[in-house]
Design an enzyme around this catalytic site. Sequence first.
Site, PDB file in Angstrom:
ATOM      1  N   GLY A  98       0.803  -1.217   0.000  1.00 36.73           N
ATOM      2  CA  GLY A  98       0.000   0.000   0.000  1.00 36.73           C
ATOM      3  C   GLY A  98       0.829   1.257   0.000  1.00 36.73           C
ATOM      4  O   GLY A  98       1.906   1.314  -0.615  1.00 36.73           O
ATOM      5  N   CYS A 150       3.676   4.576  15.955  1.00 39.49           N
ATOM      6  CA  CYS A 150       4.589   3.598  16.576  1.00 39.49           C
ATOM      7  C   CYS A 150       5.678   3.040  15.667  1.00 39.49           C
ATOM      8  O   CYS A 150       6.851   3.069  16.031  1.00 39.49           O
ATOM      9  CB  CYS A 150       3.781   2.438  17.145  1.00 39.49           C
ATOM     10  SG  CYS A 150       2.584   2.976  18.347  1.00 39.49           S
TER      11      CYS A 150
HETATM   12  C1  UGA Z   1       1.449  -1.282  15.751  1.00 41.08           C
HETATM   13  C2  UGA Z   1       1.535  -2.801  15.989  1.00 41.08           C
HETATM   14  O1  UGA Z   1       0.745  -3.481  15.027  1.00 41.08           O
HETATM   15  C3  UGA Z   1       1.052  -3.167  17.384  1.00 41.08           C
HETATM   16  O2  UGA Z   1       1.240  -4.562  17.616  1.00 41.08           O
HETATM   17  C4  UGA Z   1       1.869  -2.372  18.423  1.00 41.08           C
HETATM   18  O3  UGA Z   1       1.460  -2.662  19.737  1.00 41.08           O
HETATM   19  C5  UGA Z   1       1.689  -0.891  18.150  1.00 41.08           C
HETATM   20  O4  UGA Z   1       2.149  -0.593  16.811  1.00 41.08           O
HETATM   21  C6  UGA Z   1       2.487  -0.134  19.177  1.00 41.08           C
HETATM   22  O5  UGA Z   1       3.707  -0.238  19.168  1.00 41.08           O
HETATM   23  O6  UGA Z   1       1.885   0.479  20.071  1.00 41.08           O
HETATM   24  P1  UGA Z   1      -0.526   0.357  15.038  1.00 41.08           P
HETATM   25  O7  UGA Z   1       0.547   1.371  14.860  1.00 41.08           O
HETATM   26  O8  UGA Z   1      -1.749   0.728  15.779  1.00 41.08           O
HETATM   27  O9  UGA Z   1       0.071  -0.948  15.782  1.00 41.08           O
HETATM   28  O10 UGA Z   1      -1.017  -0.065  13.602  1.00 41.08           O
HETATM   29  P2  UGA Z   1      -0.848  -1.280  12.601  1.00 41.08           P
HETATM   30  O11 UGA Z   1      -2.122  -1.981  12.500  1.00 41.08           O
HETATM   31  O12 UGA Z   1       0.347  -2.082  12.915  1.00 41.08           O
HETATM   32  O13 UGA Z   1      -0.631  -0.505  11.216  1.00 41.08           O
HETATM   33  C7  UGA Z   1       0.548   0.279  10.980  1.00 41.08           C
HETATM   34  C8  UGA Z   1       0.571   0.749   9.554  1.00 41.08           C
HETATM   35  O14 UGA Z   1       0.828  -0.334   8.672  1.00 41.08           O
HETATM   36  C9  UGA Z   1      -0.726   1.395   9.068  1.00 41.08           C
HETATM   37  O15 UGA Z   1      -0.408   2.577   8.355  1.00 41.08           O
HETATM   38  C10 UGA Z   1      -1.343   0.357   8.156  1.00 41.08           C
HETATM   39  O16 UGA Z   1      -2.120   0.914   7.124  1.00 41.08           O
HETATM   40  C11 UGA Z   1      -0.084  -0.306   7.588  1.00 41.08           C
HETATM   41  N1  UGA Z   1      -0.328  -1.688   7.116  1.00 41.08           N
HETATM   42  C12 UGA Z   1      -0.676  -2.673   7.986  1.00 41.08           C
HETATM   43  C13 UGA Z   1      -0.169  -1.979   5.760  1.00 41.08           C
HETATM   44  O17 UGA Z   1       0.200  -1.095   4.937  1.00 41.08           O
HETATM   45  N2  UGA Z   1      -0.384  -3.258   5.332  1.00 41.08           N
HETATM   46  C14 UGA Z   1      -0.738  -4.257   6.186  1.00 41.08           C
HETATM   47  O18 UGA Z   1      -0.899  -5.427   5.711  1.00 41.08           O
HETATM   48  C15 UGA Z   1      -0.897  -3.960   7.544  1.00 41.08           C
END
Ligand code: UGA
Length: 437
Positions: free
Chosen positions: A255, A262
């Site tokens: 993406g 984080c």
């Molecule tokens: C992340 C981790 O997933 C959590 O396990 C962790 O506890 C947290 O950081 C933290 O350190 O507090 P978060 O930042 O809320 O959580 O969000 P994510 O769901 O991990 O997504 C991060 C980014 O990756 C988003 O921009 C999302 O759009 C992107 N992403 C996620 C993708 O581009 N592709 C995916 O397949 C998954």
Amino acid sequence: MTEILLGIIGGCGHIGLIHAACLASLGYTVVAYDSNTAALKNLAKGIAPFYEPGLQELLHKTTASGVLTFTGRINELHRAGLVYVCVGTPSLADGRADTGPLESAVQELAGVVAGPAVAAIKSTVPVGTARKISRRLAASGLAKKLAVVSNPEFLAEGTGISDFLNPSRVIAGGEDAAAVKRAASIYAPPGVPVITTTWENAELIKYAANAFLAAKLSLINEIAALCEQAGADIRLVGRGTGLDPRIGASYLEAGAGFGGPCLEKDLRALISQFDRAALPAPLLEAVLAVNRRQCYRLVQKLSEKLGSLEGKKIGVLGLAFKPGTDDVRGSPSLPVIRRLLALGALVAAHDPAAGASPVKRDRLQAVLPGLTLASSPYEAAAGKDGLLILTAWPEYKKLDPEKLKHCLAVPLIVDGRNLFDPAQMRALGIDYRGVGR
Ligand code: UGA
């Protein structure tokens, strides 16, 4: 349920407030302390400082029954037996995590708590921080009152409550075995793996987990670029790859790049820990560099079709760093919109949560001066020379492509979240450009 009084430091922040509400929902009596008086005032009126699915209801229930209270005075944690420390550790200019406010908060807590009590550090802190804090407490004669445990959190925004109530694992590290056990056992549901270990192991598990997630995303985003050249489809490539259980099916969606408060912050902090240890970290640096480039590839896709973006009208769908949250911190939408505005484009953006109230709209316009906010996705598309999708909101997936086409002046959609089927879009006469397909 139990006599133990739980405290939270940083009780109005994302992690602190979710912990406070969830622990109270488990039947504990919780006192959440925060120095943010504006947020405390809103909470007293029943307004959560941010959007998180299910949180408002949980807060309502637990505050109404009196099991959860908020305070702006740390000495109200005097009788607490266990305090979860959820103070932010933001990036300093050189990438290091700023642990100053967290260290002061624990020291202050040690001064007010009756003890014996446990300070369980939820915040993400560089390896060695808990040991350093503990030594300081010992030096000031407070270590007997307050034991320090490293107890990292793994909550993702948008799923914070279910992540808390159904954790994949609970990690607790420290030198006082009883304190470590207490911090972990309070909320670990039966059957969930619990690792009790050293401070250093616990601290590094958190960084390694976030670095691994970030690496997975940069890898899939890098492969996506080759898919585009080869006429392959990253969604299928990702699916076929993730079926290997050693790799795992999740976190493989190519993406606009990873955003949020984080992953990048923690990656930079981890790299700075390698620097301090005089160790190279070329892989971690590459993960960061690939991610920083990723969002600009979308701007390039617009330019490939439109040429110069000077004076071009561009619609943007999505400002939050991911669906299910109104958080724009570290969102790829911010650098993309800044780049578009710098290139002279006229930009209108929509987001169902991040732009949902006048206060949020004012905040966005302060961060992105020159941006116009649209009240619906179709309004964002109306009369535009191109539409850019940056957040995978489920409601965007349900948009009518034909209606979008009719709204647009030029039927160009650059989809940074691969929400639509390219063949269907092209059959409708839309110049549709996804990521890796
Ligand atoms: C992340 C981790 O997933 C959590 O396990 C962790 O506890 C947290 O950081 C933290 O350190 O507090 P978060 O930042 O809320 O959580 O969000 P994510 O769901 O991990 O997504 C991060 C980014 O990756 C988003 O921009 C999302 O759009 C992107 N992403 C996620 C993708 O581009 N592709 C995916 O397949 C998954």
